[in-house]
Write an enzyme that holds these catalytic residues in place. Structure first.
Site, PDB file in Angstrom:
ATOM      1  N   GLY A   1     -68.334  64.885 107.883  1.00 29.01           N
ATOM      2  CA  GLY A   1     -69.146  64.012 108.714  1.00 29.01           C
ATOM      3  C   GLY A   1     -68.693  62.572 108.649  1.00 29.01           C
TER       4      GLY A   1
ATOM      5  N   PRO B   1     -65.238  58.067 107.592  1.00 30.56           N
ATOM      6  CG  PRO B   1     -63.068  58.859 107.462  1.00 30.56           C
ATOM      7  CD  PRO B   1     -63.855  57.591 107.576  1.00 30.56           C
ATOM      8  CE  LYS B   2     -72.560  62.177 103.273  1.00 27.25           C
ATOM      9  NZ  LYS B   2     -71.956  62.867 102.095  1.00 27.25           N
ATOM     10  CG  PHE B   3     -63.904  61.019 101.617  1.00 28.55           C
ATOM     11  CD1 PHE B   3     -62.853  61.913 101.702  1.00 28.55           C
ATOM     12  CD2 PHE B   3     -63.793  59.795 102.266  1.00 28.55           C
ATOM     13  CE1 PHE B   3     -61.707  61.586 102.408  1.00 28.55           C
ATOM     14  CE2 PHE B   3     -62.650  59.463 102.973  1.00 28.55           C
ATOM     15  CZ  PHE B   3     -61.598  60.372 103.045  1.00 28.55           C
ATOM     16  CG  ASP B   4     -69.558  66.104 101.135  1.00 31.61           C
ATOM     17  OD1 ASP B   4     -70.220  65.063 101.307  1.00 31.61           O
ATOM     18  OD2 ASP B   4     -69.747  67.137 101.792  1.00 31.61           O
TER      19      ASP B   4
END
Length: 320
Positions: A184, A36-39
């Site tokens: 994303g 997972p792409k952590f913002d």
């Protein structure tokens, strides 16, 4: 172990990801990892011999902003270097604006208060060193295994990001995770060493993303452009000129901020015009801006140009 024996000390150049339009799959003979792409706010944690240091993506040392994570990192073995994202959870979702408030805490007392009000979590996605060993030349699969073994006994707020090598599960994550604010995935080659530069890949649901306003260009209450901090970074950029509609939204929001009762921990007085900070605009020119507290969030779209990405503000984000 003396400081000279530690393999890595700040600042360290970080690995980055380049955007791709679709979720990639591994070619024959290759293996991919999906995460997972952590913002959040990109952060390297260094457990030195007698202290903890925290480095932002730009190389700035911002340990003071995260006293809760500094305490959590003290049980790590000396020589440990973690790479990851700081996130703040609110209402079951990640809150990018909240984590930026944490990152830009201007004083120790404010940082301590925010740590109580907005506790941070650290999503670690790489282990760069441990003890006297620099792990960056190792394949990611080995670094990941050692990261899991290191963090599993500790638990929150230091945790490894989820990872899968199953493309089907990755596709499920990609569809489901936006519900919790994860927009994303990041894709890595399991055989890849850790190198600065855009050697990873990322795929996002939306062409837009949130950014935090840290300054204005032009009149304070009717700015021509904004100084913005984007997810994963801490270096401001100057937006493209604002549309009339966005300027009207911001005028109202900025006026409301000025009309609030003064708080005991307001930012320090701003420097004179000749000493204002600068940030690059869409063609790379350095533009001066007036700093403001990071209380406003906007939705932006980035479009590539020959030299830089143009950051266009779509609208002001209004809190739920």
């Amino acid at each position: 172990m003396t400081p000279r024996e530690l393999p890595l000390q700040p600042p360290v150049d970080v690995a980055l990801a380049r955007a791709v339009p679709t979720l990639p799959t591994a070619p024959p003979g290759r293996r991919l990892a999906y995460e997972p792409k952590f913002d959040g706010h990109r952060l390297l944690i260094f457990r030195l011999e007698d202290a903890v240091r925290m480095q932002a993506r730009s190389g700035r040392i911002i340990t003071r902003a995260f006293p809760d994570l500094e305490t959590a990192a003290r049980p790590l073995p000396p020589g440990t270097v973690l790479d990851g994202e700081v996130v703040v959870w609110a209402g079951g979702r990640t809150d990018f604006a909240a984590v930026q408030k944490r990152a830009f805490a201007a004083s120790g007392s404010r940082a301590s208060r925010l740590a109580r009000e907005l506790p941070a979590s650290y999503a670690a996605f790489d282990l760069l060193a441990t003890g006297a060993e620099d792990l960056r030349p190792l394949p990611y699969a080995q670094r990941r295994a050692r990261l899991m073994a290191l963090l599993e006994p500790l638990g929150p707020p230091l945790q490894a990001v989820p990872m899968t090598t199953d493309p089907g599960l990755a596709a499920t994550w990609y569809e489901a995770l936006p519900e919790i604010g994860v927009e994303g995935l990041v894709i890595k080659d399991l055989d890849q060493p850790y190198r600065p530069g855009r050697h990873w890949r990322k795929v996002r649901h939306s062409e837009t993303r949130d950014a935090v306003v840290v300054g204005v260009v032009g009149p304070r209450l009717r700015p021509r452009a904004l100084a913005l901090v984007l997810p994963g970074d801490d270096q401001p950029v100057i937006s493209a000129p604002l549309s009339p509609g966005v300027r009207a939204q911001l005028t109202t929001a900025l006026r409301e901020r000025l009309e609030r009762p003064e708080q005991p921990e307001r930012p320090a007085p701003q420097p004179p015009p000749g000493e204002l900070p600068t940030a690059p605009d869409r063609v790379g020119a350095e533009i001066a801006y007036l700093p403001i507290a990071p209380d406003l969030t906007v939705e932006v779209r980035q479009e590539s140009t020959v030299r830089h990405a143009a950051t266009t503000v779509i609208r002001l984000r209004v809190p739920d």
